[in-house]
Design a protein around this motif. Structure first.
Motif, PDB file in Angstrom:
ATOM      1  N   PRO A   8      -7.976  -4.784  -6.653  1.00  0.00           N
ATOM      2  CA  PRO A   8      -9.315  -4.763  -6.054  1.00  0.00           C
ATOM      3  C   PRO A   8      -9.286  -4.389  -4.583  1.00  0.00           C
ATOM      4  CG  PRO A   8      -8.548  -7.015  -6.370  1.00  0.00           C
ATOM      5  CD  PRO A   8      -7.567  -6.132  -7.072  1.00  0.00           C
ATOM      6  N   ILE A   9     -10.412  -3.863  -4.131  1.00  0.00           N
ATOM      7  CA  ILE A   9     -10.558  -3.512  -2.727  1.00  0.00           C
ATOM      8  C   ILE A   9     -10.468  -4.783  -1.887  1.00  0.00           C
ATOM      9  CG2 ILE A   9     -12.142  -2.589  -0.993  1.00  0.00           C
ATOM     10  CD1 ILE A   9     -13.281  -0.797  -3.219  1.00  0.00           C
ATOM     11  N   ILE A  10      -9.698  -4.699  -0.830  1.00  0.00           N
ATOM     12  CA  ILE A  10      -9.547  -5.835   0.080  1.00  0.00           C
ATOM     13  C   ILE A  10     -10.558  -5.687   1.209  1.00  0.00           C
ATOM     14  CG2 ILE A  10      -7.959  -7.085   1.601  1.00  0.00           C
ATOM     15  CD1 ILE A  10      -5.653  -5.741  -0.005  1.00  0.00           C
ATOM     16  N   ALA A  11     -11.395  -6.690   1.381  1.00  0.00           N
ATOM     17  CA  ALA A  11     -12.377  -6.646   2.462  1.00  0.00           C
ATOM     18  C   ALA A  11     -11.653  -6.689   3.808  1.00  0.00           C
ATOM     19  CB  ALA A  11     -13.338  -7.825   2.348  1.00  0.00           C
ATOM     20  N   PRO A  12     -12.093  -5.891   4.785  1.00  0.00           N
ATOM     21  CA  PRO A  12     -11.412  -5.852   6.089  1.00  0.00           C
ATOM     22  C   PRO A  12     -11.231  -7.226   6.723  1.00  0.00           C
ATOM     23  CG  PRO A  12     -12.953  -4.035   5.921  1.00  0.00           C
ATOM     24  CD  PRO A  12     -13.172  -4.886   4.699  1.00  0.00           C
TER      25      PRO A  12
ATOM     26  N   ASN B 282     -10.452  -9.811   5.356  1.00  0.00           N
ATOM     27  CA  ASN B 282      -9.358 -10.511   4.682  1.00  0.00           C
ATOM     28  C   ASN B 282      -8.004  -9.834   4.876  1.00  0.00           C
ATOM     29  OD1 ASN B 282     -11.141 -12.457   3.650  1.00  0.00           O
ATOM     30  ND2 ASN B 282     -11.597 -11.185   1.855  1.00  0.00           N
ATOM     31  N   TYR B 283      -7.956  -8.787   5.693  1.00  0.00           N
ATOM     32  CA  TYR B 283      -6.700  -8.084   5.932  1.00  0.00           C
ATOM     33  C   TYR B 283      -5.674  -9.009   6.588  1.00  0.00           C
ATOM     34  CZ  TYR B 283      -8.724  -3.360   5.224  1.00  0.00           C
ATOM     35  OH  TYR B 283      -9.289  -2.227   4.719  1.00  0.00           O
ATOM     36  N   THR B 284      -4.419  -8.850   6.186  1.00  0.00           N
ATOM     37  CA  THR B 284      -3.318  -9.435   6.928  1.00  0.00           C
ATOM     38  C   THR B 284      -3.114  -8.618   8.203  1.00  0.00           C
ATOM     39  OG1 THR B 284      -1.646  -8.031   5.896  1.00  0.00           O
ATOM     40  CG2 THR B 284      -2.201 -10.102   4.753  1.00  0.00           C
ATOM     41  N   ALA B 285      -2.237  -9.092   9.071  1.00  0.00           N
ATOM     42  CA  ALA B 285      -1.961  -8.351  10.296  1.00  0.00           C
ATOM     43  C   ALA B 285      -1.422  -6.956   9.978  1.00  0.00           C
ATOM     44  CB  ALA B 285      -0.972  -9.129  11.163  1.00  0.00           C
ATOM     45  N   GLU B 286      -0.547  -6.847   8.967  1.00  0.00           N
ATOM     46  CA  GLU B 286       0.006  -5.539   8.589  1.00  0.00           C
ATOM     47  C   GLU B 286      -1.076  -4.633   8.022  1.00  0.00           C
ATOM     48  OE1 GLU B 286       3.185  -6.558   5.922  1.00  0.00           O
ATOM     49  OE2 GLU B 286       4.688  -6.296   7.502  1.00  0.00           O
TER      50      GLU B 286
ATOM     51  N   LYS C 189      -4.301  -4.788   8.683  1.00  0.00           N
ATOM     52  CA  LYS C 189      -5.195  -4.388   9.772  1.00  0.00           C
ATOM     53  C   LYS C 189      -4.569  -3.259  10.581  1.00  0.00           C
ATOM     54  CE  LYS C 189      -8.042  -6.151  13.546  1.00  0.00           C
ATOM     55  NZ  LYS C 189      -7.820  -4.938  14.363  1.00  0.00           N
ATOM     56  N   LYS C 190      -3.271  -3.358  10.857  1.00  0.00           N
ATOM     57  CA  LYS C 190      -2.583  -2.285  11.593  1.00  0.00           C
ATOM     58  C   LYS C 190      -2.634  -0.981  10.798  1.00  0.00           C
ATOM     59  CE  LYS C 190       0.374  -0.525  14.689  1.00  0.00           C
ATOM     60  NZ  LYS C 190       0.842   0.711  14.040  1.00  0.00           N
ATOM     61  N   ALA C 191      -2.401  -1.054   9.485  1.00  0.00           N
ATOM     62  CA  ALA C 191      -2.444   0.139   8.642  1.00  0.00           C
ATOM     63  C   ALA C 191      -3.846   0.750   8.636  1.00  0.00           C
ATOM     64  CB  ALA C 191      -2.004  -0.200   7.220  1.00  0.00           C
ATOM     65  N   ALA C 192      -4.876  -0.096   8.552  1.00  0.00           N
ATOM     66  CA  ALA C 192      -6.256   0.396   8.547  1.00  0.00           C
ATOM     67  C   ALA C 192      -6.619   1.023   9.891  1.00  0.00           C
ATOM     68  CB  ALA C 192      -7.217  -0.747   8.215  1.00  0.00           C
ATOM     69  N   ASP C 193      -6.160   0.416  10.981  1.00  0.00           N
ATOM     70  CA  ASP C 193      -6.436   0.977  12.311  1.00  0.00           C
ATOM     71  C   ASP C 193      -5.750   2.332  12.477  1.00  0.00           C
ATOM     72  OD1 ASP C 193      -7.932  -1.245  12.939  1.00  0.00           O
ATOM     73  OD2 ASP C 193      -6.365  -2.208  14.145  1.00  0.00           O
ATOM     74  N   ASP C 194      -4.510   2.431  12.009  1.00  0.00           N
ATOM     75  CA  ASP C 194      -3.799   3.704  12.086  1.00  0.00           C
ATOM     76  C   ASP C 194      -4.493   4.766  11.236  1.00  0.00           C
ATOM     77  OD1 ASP C 194      -1.952   2.553  13.764  1.00  0.00           O
ATOM     78  OD2 ASP C 194      -0.410   2.295  12.221  1.00  0.00           O
ATOM     79  N   PHE C 195      -5.021   4.344  10.078  1.00  0.00           N
ATOM     80  CA  PHE C 195      -5.748   5.270   9.204  1.00  0.00           C
ATOM     81  C   PHE C 195      -6.980   5.804   9.931  1.00  0.00           C
ATOM     82  CE2 PHE C 195      -8.513   6.724   5.891  1.00  0.00           C
ATOM     83  CZ  PHE C 195      -7.684   7.171   4.876  1.00  0.00           C
TER      84      PHE C 195
ATOM     85  N   LEU D 112      -3.795   1.187  -2.434  1.00  0.00           N
ATOM     86  CA  LEU D 112      -2.532   1.224  -1.700  1.00  0.00           C
ATOM     87  C   LEU D 112      -2.474   0.173  -0.596  1.00  0.00           C
ATOM     88  CD1 LEU D 112      -1.862   5.056  -1.369  1.00  0.00           C
ATOM     89  CD2 LEU D 112      -0.337   3.397  -2.423  1.00  0.00           C
ATOM     90  N   MET D 113      -3.626  -0.322  -0.147  1.00  0.00           N
ATOM     91  CA  MET D 113      -3.635  -1.326   0.911  1.00  0.00           C
ATOM     92  C   MET D 113      -2.958  -2.627   0.488  1.00  0.00           C
ATOM     93  SD  MET D 113      -4.754  -0.531   3.923  1.00  0.00           S
ATOM     94  CE  MET D 113      -5.428  -2.007   4.686  1.00  0.00           C
ATOM     95  N   HIS D 114      -2.740  -2.821  -0.803  1.00  0.00           N
ATOM     96  CA  HIS D 114      -1.984  -3.998  -1.241  1.00  0.00           C
ATOM     97  C   HIS D 114      -0.524  -3.896  -0.806  1.00  0.00           C
ATOM     98  CE1 HIS D 114      -5.077  -6.065  -3.647  1.00  0.00           C
ATOM     99  NE2 HIS D 114      -5.549  -4.836  -3.862  1.00  0.00           N
ATOM    100  N   SER D 115      -0.081  -2.692  -0.457  1.00  0.00           N
ATOM    101  CA  SER D 115       1.233  -2.473   0.163  1.00  0.00           C
ATOM    102  C   SER D 115       1.009  -1.592   1.382  1.00  0.00           C
ATOM    103  CB  SER D 115       2.202  -1.804  -0.814  1.00  0.00           C
ATOM    104  OG  SER D 115       3.467  -1.597  -0.218  1.00  0.00           O
ATOM    105  N   PRO D 116       0.642  -2.195   2.513  1.00  0.00           N
ATOM    106  CA  PRO D 116       0.224  -1.385   3.666  1.00  0.00           C
ATOM    107  C   PRO D 116       1.297  -0.432   4.170  1.00  0.00           C
ATOM    108  CG  PRO D 116       0.519  -3.700   4.277  1.00  0.00           C
ATOM    109  CD  PRO D 116       0.553  -3.634   2.791  1.00  0.00           C
TER     110      PRO D 116
END
Length: 204
Positions: free
Chosen positions: A24-28, A30-34, A36-42, A57-61
């Motif tokens: 399932p889609i992870i709500a922002p 609820n992101y872990t630190a990793e 959040k970093k992956a989403a910011d880089d994206f 893929l965010m389940h394995s950032p």
């Protein structure tokens, strides 16, 4: 071009594309630190939030970031150029019957210069007529690679002569990269928008 991608993304999201309970889609929030970093880089790289195949893929950032980085080159800067890259993406989406990938890239491919008749033939599982010589080389290379898990000497030689060694590596890489994304979407059972064309599942 970025505006086109952003518009397509908003359209897809507004019409209900989403993942199922598998990944399932992870709500922002609820992101872990990793994550959040992956989403910011994206966001920095793509100028848009995480979407489509990158959501499961965010389940394995770490994998998501590596995939996004690979795509930054293969999609936008490969030795083949955008038009031929989009042709490869359509072939790959067809081979994996990936509705989201197909519907997202179909209008981009047309905008890049792929004729609708060529794209539609690929969607139907037919060899297109009226392709340019470059399109034929890319189509033959890609379909052989997907269907036969190898490329014949003759097909390799044509691609090598036209695009060079770097081009052959990039051509193989685009096929492999969009196969990865199609696999992730299929495993996640990621649901395409309601309006999306549902691709026939082969063989029928």
């Amino acid at each position: 071009m970025k505006l086109l991608y952003s518009t397509l993304l908003l359209t897809l999201l507004a019409t209900g594309a989403h993942a199922t309970d598998r990944l399932p889609i992870i709500a922002p929030e609820n992101y872990t630190a990793e994550q959040k970093k992956a989403a910011d880089d994206f966001m920095t790289a793509r100028k848009m939030p995480v979407f489509g195949p990158f959501e499961p893929l965010m389940h394995s950032p770490q994998v998501m970031t590596l995939a996004r980085s690979t795509g930054d080159y293969l999609r936008f800067n490969s030795a083949l150029g955008n038009m031929l890259s989009e042709l490869v993406i359509l072939v790959t989406a067809r081979e994996w019957s990936q509705d989201f990938e197909w519907n997202y890239h179909y209008p981009i491919a047309l905008k890049a210069g792929i004729k609708a008749s060529v794209a539609d033939a690929i969607g139907d599982g037919r060899r297109p007529t009226g392709m340019t010589e470059d399109e034929e080389i890319v189509y033959d290379f890609s379909t052989e690679l997907h269907k036969n898990k190898r490329v014949s000497d003759a097909t390799f030689a044509r691609a090598d002569k036209r695009f060079g060694k770097k081009g052959v590596v990039d051509l193989t890489g685009i096929n492999a990269y969009y196969t990865l994304l199609a696999m992730q979407l299929n495993v996640a059972q990621y649901v395409a928008p309601q309006y999306a064309k549902k691709m026939p599942r082969f063989p029928e």
